[in-house]
Design a protein around this motif. Sequence first.
Motif, short mmCIF file in Angstrom:
data_model
loop_
_atom_site.label_atom_id
_atom_site.label_comp_id
_atom_site.label_asym_id
_atom_site.label_seq_id
_atom_site.Cartn_x
_atom_site.Cartn_y
_atom_site.Cartn_z
N ARG A 77 -14.72 1.99 -11.60
CA ARG A 77 -15.46 0.97 -11.49
C ARG A 77 -15.42 0.29 -9.44
N ARG A 78 -16.02 0.05 -8.93
CA ARG A 78 -15.75 -0.52 -7.54
C ARG A 78 -15.37 -2.04 -7.43
N THR A 79 -14.50 -2.82 -8.43
CA THR A 79 -13.74 -3.83 -8.91
C THR A 79 -12.37 -3.49 -8.51
N VAL A 80 -12.20 -2.29 -8.50
CA VAL A 80 -10.11 -2.40 -8.42
C VAL A 80 -10.26 -2.61 -7.13
N HIS A 81 -9.17 -3.99 -7.64
CA HIS A 81 -8.49 -3.94 -6.21
C HIS A 81 -6.97 -3.41 -5.42
N VAL A 82 -7.66 -3.61 -4.02
CA VAL A 82 -6.49 -2.96 -3.16
C VAL A 82 -5.66 -3.56 -2.42
N LEU A 83 -4.10 -2.39 -2.48
CA LEU A 83 -3.03 -3.57 -1.90
C LEU A 83 -2.64 -2.27 -0.95
N ILE A 84 -1.58 -2.96 0.06
CA ILE A 84 -0.74 -2.44 0.83
C ILE A 84 0.45 -3.33 0.52
N SER A 85 1.71 -2.12 0.42
CA SER A 85 2.86 -2.28 -0.34
C SER A 85 4.12 -1.58 1.03
N GLU A 86 4.64 -2.91 1.25
CA GLU A 86 5.89 -2.36 1.76
C GLU A 86 6.94 -1.48 1.54
N GLU A 87 7.04 -1.55 0.17
CA GLU A 87 7.61 0.17 -0.32
C GLU A 87 7.09 0.83 -0.66
N LYS A 88 8.10 2.15 -1.20
CA LYS A 88 6.87 3.04 -1.96
C LYS A 88 6.05 2.00 -2.53
N ALA A 89 4.55 3.07 -2.97
CA ALA A 89 4.08 2.06 -3.84
C ALA A 89 4.21 2.78 -5.33
N SER A 90 5.13 3.97 -5.84
CA SER A 90 5.66 4.05 -7.01
C SER A 90 7.27 3.37 -7.27
N GLU A 91 7.77 2.53 -6.57
CA GLU A 91 8.87 2.04 -6.70
C GLU A 91 7.93 0.17 -7.34
N ILE A 92 6.54 0.01 -6.67
CA ILE A 92 6.22 -0.92 -6.55
C ILE A 92 5.52 -0.85 -8.26
N LEU A 93 5.45 0.27 -8.32
CA LEU A 93 4.61 0.66 -9.98
C LEU A 93 5.64 0.53 -10.54
N SER A 94 7.43 0.21 -10.98
CA SER A 94 7.80 0.08 -11.27
C SER A 94 7.94 -0.93 -11.72
N LEU A 95 8.11 -1.70 -10.17
CA LEU A 95 8.67 -3.33 -11.28
C LEU A 95 7.85 -4.22 -12.08
N LYS A 96 8.24 -4.27 -13.18
CA LYS A 96 7.22 -5.30 -14.01
C LYS A 96 7.59 -6.91 -13.58
N GLY A 97 6.77 -7.26 -14.05
CA GLY A 97 6.33 -9.28 -14.48
C GLY A 97 7.58 -9.43 -15.98
N ALA A 98 8.13 -11.18 -15.53
CA ALA A 98 8.82 -11.34 -16.28
C ALA A 98 8.22 -11.68 -17.40
N GLN A 99 6.84 -12.05 -16.94
CA GLN A 99 6.05 -11.78 -18.29
C GLN A 99 4.98 -11.04 -18.91
N ASP A 100 4.48 -10.05 -17.78
CA ASP A 100 3.98 -9.30 -17.69
C ASP A 100 4.50 -7.68 -18.08
N PRO A 101 3.91 -6.97 -19.04
CA PRO A 101 5.28 -5.65 -19.59
C PRO A 101 4.48 -4.85 -18.18
N ILE A 102 3.52 -4.94 -18.29
CA ILE A 102 2.82 -3.41 -17.07
C ILE A 102 2.91 -4.06 -15.08
N PRO A 103 3.64 -3.01 -15.23
CA PRO A 103 3.30 -3.27 -13.19
C PRO A 103 1.62 -4.31 -12.42
N ALA A 104 0.52 -2.50 -12.65
CA ALA A 104 -0.08 -2.73 -12.42
C ALA A 104 -0.76 -4.03 -12.50
N LEU A 105 -1.07 -4.65 -13.91
CA LEU A 105 -1.54 -5.35 -14.76
C LEU A 105 -0.91 -6.88 -14.29
N ASN A 106 -0.19 -7.18 -13.71
CA ASN A 106 1.12 -8.43 -13.54
C ASN A 106 0.52 -7.97 -11.86
#
Length: 390
Positions: free
Chosen positions: A136-165
């Motif tokens: 879908r064209r509503t997908v959000h785009v972000l730029i990461s300082e670190e590797k994107a794979s590392e960002i996708l491994s970091l969970k939120g305190a309340q949200d267990p799925i990094p992408a949804l967090n």
Amino acid sequence: MRRIKKGFMICCCMSILFTGGCWDSIEIDDIGLAVGVGVDNQENSINGQTPEFTIQFVIPKALAGENGGGGTKEEAFHNLTIEETSLFEGGREASTISSRSPNYSHLKVLIISKEAAQSINLLQLMNFFFRDHEIRRTVHVLISEEKASEILSLKGAQDPIPALNLLYITENMETKTAKMPPKLSLGDFSEKMSASSSFMVQKVQKHKEEVQIIGAAVIKGKTQKMIGELDEDETFGINCITGEATAGAVTGVDKETDKIIAYEIDSLKSSIKPKVNGEDISFTVNINTEGRLSEDWIPNSDAFKEKFIRNAEKEVEREFKRLMEAGLTKTQQDLKVDVAGFGESLRINKPKVWKKVKKNWEERFPEASIDINVKVKIRQFQTQGRKMNK
């Protein structure tokens, strides 16, 4: 009577054949639901231009709180990293590793590492996302300082799925803070890239063991690559110029006491007015904002006194202007890109002039003179004052 009963029974039997459910239904646990995709450079890539893709899958059973084998709690997501020259080919390779091939119909975020965004042509990189019928064209785009794979491994305190967090944090710009640019969808990204416009993208970085979205990455339209970044103050300043800073706080400093005055934005309106004098192009930015005095550290301050409020407004106006000048210095003089819409204002108000300069606008833009006027109105003082009638 018997014939009627017999006919009724035949109809009932026939109806059962056509109401037996969805014959082609697939259990959700059998679908590889991809909610996030990260793009990095491969470590051994040629000229740093070969992408590496990380796909984040949701595990429905674990998300629902079910335990895996051995009684240990499963992660609610699984990341799969693939080294291929295209995401389409990577998806095919994923089918050789996982029994569930990627399904992108529920994709929420696309993260591109800073390193990849600076070296890979983003329009070419995004071809798959623009063309795939599932995405879908509503997908959000972000730029990461670190590797994107590392960002996708970091969970939120309340949200267990990094992408949804990440998705939930991006939405705070509209109601909580203007220290990040507005969220950028895949559709917005496509339009800006196709028009060769320069623009800002929300920037995510690692913060302790979690993530933080603050500041902005700047994409240059002509090169279709990331050319720089804005810090939180510079991002806030540009958001004020564009009128996107509809929430957040500005902290001024009282000259006499050197103590802080915190102003919370309730509303903000911006207008950009171009002026043409021969070959010279200039602009005037007018900012009008209303809000509340949320905090001050000034000894014996009295919000009931008109003099105190007028002084607080002046100090906040001065801080607003400083933030906007910081954003302009970075974008207009250092990066030499127009991400605040000055060219668009010229196109609307002076179409004939715009027709002459649009091809090389970003070469002309650094020469433009820009004046900033700010008007702050404090309407509410919380519990230490009264609400003034508009």
